[in-house]
Design a protein around this motif. Structure first.
Motif, PDB file in Angstrom:
ATOM      1  N   UNK A   1      39.429  29.712  -8.189  1.00  0.00           N
ATOM      2  CA  UNK A   1      39.991  31.052  -8.329  1.00  0.00           C
ATOM      3  C   UNK A   1      40.080  31.469  -9.797  1.00  0.00           C
ATOM      4  N   UNK A   2      39.600  30.611 -10.690  1.00  0.00           N
ATOM      5  CA  UNK A   2      39.595  30.929 -12.117  1.00  0.00           C
ATOM      6  C   UNK A   2      38.240  31.510 -12.502  1.00  0.00           C
ATOM      7  N   UNK A   3      38.267  32.407 -13.439  1.00  0.00           N
ATOM      8  CA  UNK A   3      37.047  32.970 -13.992  1.00  0.00           C
ATOM      9  C   UNK A   3      36.961  32.616 -15.472  1.00  0.00           C
ATOM     10  N   UNK A   4      35.749  32.421 -15.964  1.00  0.00           N
ATOM     11  CA  UNK A   4      35.585  32.133 -17.385  1.00  0.00           C
ATOM     12  C   UNK A   4      36.107  33.279 -18.233  1.00  0.00           C
TER      13      UNK A   4
ATOM     14  N   UNK B   1      37.786  42.143   3.486  1.00  0.00           N
ATOM     15  CA  UNK B   1      36.484  41.805   2.919  1.00  0.00           C
ATOM     16  C   UNK B   1      36.498  41.932   1.398  1.00  0.00           C
ATOM     17  N   UNK B   2      37.098  43.013   0.883  1.00  0.00           N
ATOM     18  CA  UNK B   2      37.180  43.188  -0.568  1.00  0.00           C
ATOM     19  C   UNK B   2      37.992  42.073  -1.207  1.00  0.00           C
ATOM     20  N   UNK B   3      39.060  41.659  -0.553  1.00  0.00           N
ATOM     21  CA  UNK B   3      39.897  40.584  -1.106  1.00  0.00           C
ATOM     22  C   UNK B   3      39.122  39.271  -1.185  1.00  0.00           C
ATOM     23  N   UNK B   4      38.278  39.009  -0.205  1.00  0.00           N
ATOM     24  CA  UNK B   4      37.502  37.757  -0.231  1.00  0.00           C
ATOM     25  C   UNK B   4      36.455  37.766  -1.339  1.00  0.00           C
ATOM     26  N   UNK B   5      35.988  38.938  -1.729  1.00  0.00           N
ATOM     27  CA  UNK B   5      34.965  39.031  -2.780  1.00  0.00           C
ATOM     28  C   UNK B   5      35.554  38.862  -4.178  1.00  0.00           C
ATOM     29  N   UNK B   6      36.882  38.842  -4.305  1.00  0.00           N
ATOM     30  CA  UNK B   6      37.479  38.644  -5.626  1.00  0.00           C
ATOM     31  C   UNK B   6      37.402  37.194  -6.089  1.00  0.00           C
ATOM     32  N   UNK B   7      37.101  36.266  -5.194  1.00  0.00           N
ATOM     33  CA  UNK B   7      36.980  34.856  -5.588  1.00  0.00           C
ATOM     34  C   UNK B   7      35.764  34.687  -6.493  1.00  0.00           C
ATOM     35  N   UNK B   8      35.933  34.183  -7.730  1.00  0.00           N
ATOM     36  CA  UNK B   8      34.788  34.014  -8.634  1.00  0.00           C
ATOM     37  C   UNK B   8      33.730  33.065  -8.089  1.00  0.00           C
ATOM     38  N   UNK B   9      34.151  32.103  -7.271  1.00  0.00           N
ATOM     39  CA  UNK B   9      33.216  31.141  -6.698  1.00  0.00           C
ATOM     40  C   UNK B   9      32.675  31.666  -5.369  1.00  0.00           C
ATOM     41  N   UNK B  10      31.355  31.748  -5.258  1.00  0.00           N
ATOM     42  CA  UNK B  10      30.737  32.221  -4.014  1.00  0.00           C
ATOM     43  C   UNK B  10      31.043  31.268  -2.866  1.00  0.00           C
ATOM     44  N   UNK B  11      31.082  29.964  -3.152  1.00  0.00           N
ATOM     45  CA  UNK B  11      31.363  28.968  -2.115  1.00  0.00           C
ATOM     46  C   UNK B  11      32.781  29.134  -1.569  1.00  0.00           C
ATOM     47  N   UNK B  12      33.744  29.377  -2.449  1.00  0.00           N
ATOM     48  CA  UNK B  12      35.123  29.565  -1.993  1.00  0.00           C
ATOM     49  C   UNK B  12      35.256  30.874  -1.230  1.00  0.00           C
ATOM     50  N   UNK B  13      34.567  31.934  -1.668  1.00  0.00           N
ATOM     51  CA  UNK B  13      34.596  33.197  -0.932  1.00  0.00           C
ATOM     52  C   UNK B  13      34.064  33.038   0.480  1.00  0.00           C
TER      53      UNK B  13
ATOM     54  N   UNK C   1      11.905  29.017 -16.978  1.00  0.00           N
ATOM     55  CA  UNK C   1      12.436  30.371 -16.979  1.00  0.00           C
ATOM     56  C   UNK C   1      13.184  30.597 -18.284  1.00  0.00           C
ATOM     57  N   UNK C   2      12.991  31.735 -18.870  1.00  0.00           N
ATOM     58  CA  UNK C   2      13.661  32.045 -20.130  1.00  0.00           C
ATOM     59  C   UNK C   2      15.169  32.149 -19.913  1.00  0.00           C
ATOM     60  N   UNK C   3      15.911  31.811 -20.937  1.00  0.00           N
ATOM     61  CA  UNK C   3      17.369  31.915 -20.869  1.00  0.00           C
ATOM     62  C   UNK C   3      17.757  33.381 -20.661  1.00  0.00           C
ATOM     63  N   UNK C   4      18.589  33.633 -19.653  1.00  0.00           N
ATOM     64  CA  UNK C   4      18.954  35.009 -19.308  1.00  0.00           C
ATOM     65  C   UNK C   4      20.436  35.076 -18.938  1.00  0.00           C
ATOM     66  N   UNK C   5      20.876  36.241 -18.511  1.00  0.00           N
ATOM     67  CA  UNK C   5      22.260  36.431 -18.083  1.00  0.00           C
ATOM     68  C   UNK C   5      22.502  35.766 -16.738  1.00  0.00           C
ATOM     69  N   UNK C   6      23.759  35.417 -16.502  1.00  0.00           N
ATOM     70  CA  UNK C   6      24.138  34.821 -15.222  1.00  0.00           C
ATOM     71  C   UNK C   6      24.046  35.860 -14.111  1.00  0.00           C
ATOM     72  N   UNK C   7      23.558  35.432 -12.944  1.00  0.00           N
ATOM     73  CA  UNK C   7      23.419  36.337 -11.809  1.00  0.00           C
ATOM     74  C   UNK C   7      24.663  36.353 -10.927  1.00  0.00           C
ATOM     75  N   UNK C   8      25.245  35.194 -10.689  1.00  0.00           N
ATOM     76  CA  UNK C   8      26.367  35.085  -9.756  1.00  0.00           C
ATOM     77  C   UNK C   8      27.725  35.102 -10.442  1.00  0.00           C
ATOM     78  N   UNK C   9      27.775  34.728 -11.729  1.00  0.00           N
ATOM     79  CA  UNK C   9      29.034  34.708 -12.470  1.00  0.00           C
ATOM     80  C   UNK C   9      28.917  35.672 -13.651  1.00  0.00           C
ATOM     81  N   UNK C  10      28.760  36.940 -13.350  1.00  0.00           N
ATOM     82  CA  UNK C  10      28.573  37.937 -14.400  1.00  0.00           C
ATOM     83  C   UNK C  10      29.867  38.132 -15.187  1.00  0.00           C
ATOM     84  N   UNK C  11      29.723  38.366 -16.488  1.00  0.00           N
ATOM     85  CA  UNK C  11      30.861  38.512 -17.388  1.00  0.00           C
ATOM     86  C   UNK C  11      30.768  39.820 -18.164  1.00  0.00           C
TER      87      UNK C  11
END
Length: 503
Positions: free
Chosen positions: A273-276, A396-408, A131-141
């Motif tokens: 809870x950290x984001x790049x 629900x909105x507060x849980x979606x603020x976690x950058x990690x899908x696993x932690x959310x 797959x060609x190098x592309x943008x991140x799907x789950x950790x969008x910046x």
């Protein structure tokens, strides 16, 4: 009279042999695969067999570098070593067993066998669907590099080496899986990473006895300290810059071939809870975002249980003006608050799961329209109240603020037992649930590193790398919990002196 028993030869011990016998043995070992291609050529005075899997090799490279060289050569007598010297490809291997030949073919090799020769030879020329190098799907910046890892180990290593242009970048290769071997790479900076941490990671991987490793998320569950915990203990990232920043701080990465995410260890609760993006924002904005996510985690866990506890056991603590609104909102609701909250939370989770599994455009429409229609219908039918819909939506909105899908996901699951405890014992139940949660987090470790570090054990200097973010001119220390070989990045006094001169 004792009869001598003749030991039966294994297929891997029958070199040299005729081409027909070699084809028969190799086909048997590879289950008579219809994709196994055999072609026999006569080169000078010898018959030569070319064999490969049709979908595994690069056909252009096979014809240009291999067949053209052999067919146009003026040599009359051939053997494996002569072919190895004649063909201009570096990835050649001489084999003593048929088993090793079969493994090379499966991985993308093309083989050559000279009739009655001692050793077959293979060339590694795989045709890899990448797959060609592309943008991140789950950790969008919004800020920072936009590229993400792919399923190709070669591509991923190329990206990391491009970003970490230093000879200290080290990789260790392991093969894990008895049935389906998978390439694993341990990556770190040799002059920074702690040797004990590297040895721990290496030992965990070498001790694995599994059939296959399908993905880095599966590998994380194999090697983590507490597999029964709901909290993820190894951070997975699809961003090369996040991995590189972790390696610079003394952490170790684990890469899995055919997986688009990389494991980072050790990882604490605050790592999830950290984001790049925090490192690209100004330090005060980055600190605000980190504190907001931490507050959102507590809000997501406690808001709905607090609503249930207040209406079920502690009505006296609710302000009278708010109590009137709550009474009017719940006037037609026949269910107790705990059942009402569980029903609505389950509805939110069903909408989220349905939206995630449907195609992107349909999923977004399903989440928005479904939430509005079902919410209004539930209120009019008397199943729930308007105020609870607001409370559950905020959770629900507060849980979606976690950058990690696993932690959310872990935060959303924890909410359900907390609601049940608040419905049974009110605030006492909430404090009981929080106590069990804190005790559990105190016992969790990430490859030996305390999960609540730097709060427990408390390291004031490490707050910069977890909860807050200092200006880059002052962030001159690596996390002490990683016990790096170089705890100091640069001299703060020298940096300030040069900055003052420049000014």
């Amino acid at each position: 009279m004792r009869r001598s028993v003749q030991k039966k030869k294994k297929p891997s011990d029958t070199f040299p042999c005729s081409i027909e016998e070699f084809k028969k043995q190799l086909s048997t070992m590879l289950q008579d695969s219809p994709d196994l291609n055999f072609t026999t050529y006569t080169l000078g005075q010898k018959r030569v067999l070319i064999f490969y899997f049709t979908y595994q090799i690069n056909k252009e490279q096979l014809h240009r570098s291999l067949l053209d060289t052999l067919l146009t050569s003026q040599n009359k007598t051939w053997d494996a070593k002569m072919i190895q010297n004649e063909v201009p490809l570096a990835s050649s291997t001489l084999h003593d067993t048929l088993v090793s030949v079969a493994k090379e073919l499966i991985q993308g090799g093309a083989g050559i066998y000279v009739e009655e020769d001692d050793q077959p030879i293979t060339y590694y020329i795989p045709e890899q669907a990448r797959r060609a190098v592309s943008r991140a799907e789950n950790e969008s910046l919004v800020l920072g590099p936009q590229i993400a890892f792919t399923e190709s180990m070669v591509t991923n290593l190329n990206i990391i080496r491009w970003r970490l242009d230093t000879p200290e970048f080290t990789t260790e290769k392991l093969i894990i899986g008895s049935e389906i071997p998978t390439e694993i790479r341990i990556v770190y900076l040799k002059n920074i990473a702690n040797n004990d941490l590297i040895n721990t990671v290496r030992q965990r991987l070498e001790d694995l006895d599994v059939n296959d490793v399908m993905d880095s998320n599966v590998l994380a569950q194999y090697i983590e300290d507490r597999s029964s915990s709901i909290f993820p203990q190894l951070l997975t990232t699809e961003l090369p810059d996040r991995l590189c920043n972790s390696l610079i701080n003394g952490k170790v990465g684990i890469m899995v071939d055919k997986s688009p995410t990389v494991l980072v260890t050790p990882s604490t609760l605050f790592s999830f809870l950290e984001s790049t993006e925090d490192i690209y924002f100004r330090w005060n904005i980055g600190t605000f975002l980190r504190l907001m996510r931490l507050a959102a985690m507590f809000l997501s866990i406690l808001l709905t249980p607090a609503y249930v506890a207040g209406l079920s056991f502690h009505v006296e603590v609710i302000p009278s003006s708010l109590l009137v609104s709550l009474g009017q909102s719940r006037a037609n609701v026949p269910f107790p608050p705990v059942f009402e909250a569980l029903l609505l939370e389950l509805l939110i989770e069903l909408l989220r799961e349905a939206g995630a599994r449907l195609p992107t455009k349909v999923g977004q429409t399903m989440g928005i329209v479904g939430g509005i229609v079902l919410g209004q219908a539930a209120v009019k039918a008397g199943f729930t109240s308007n105020i609870l819909i607001i409370v559950v939506a905020l959770s629900a909105l507060a849980s979606f603020t976690a950058p990690s899908y696993m932690m959310g996901g872990a935060i959303r699951v924890i909410r359900f037992p907390m609601i049940i405890l608040s419905g049974l014992w009110g605030l006492i139940g909430i404090f009981l649930g929080l106590s069990f949660l804190v005790i559990h987090l105190l016992k969790v470790t990430s490859l030996g590193t305390p999960y609540l570090s730097p709060l427990y054990p408390f390291h004031f200097a490490d707050l910069d790398n977890s909860i807050i973010r200092l200006p880059w001119s002052r962030a001159n220390k690596r996390p002490t919990v990683n016990e790096t070989k170089k705890p100091i990045k640069f001299s703060e006094k020298e940096a300030k002196k040069k900055r003052d001169i420049d000014e």
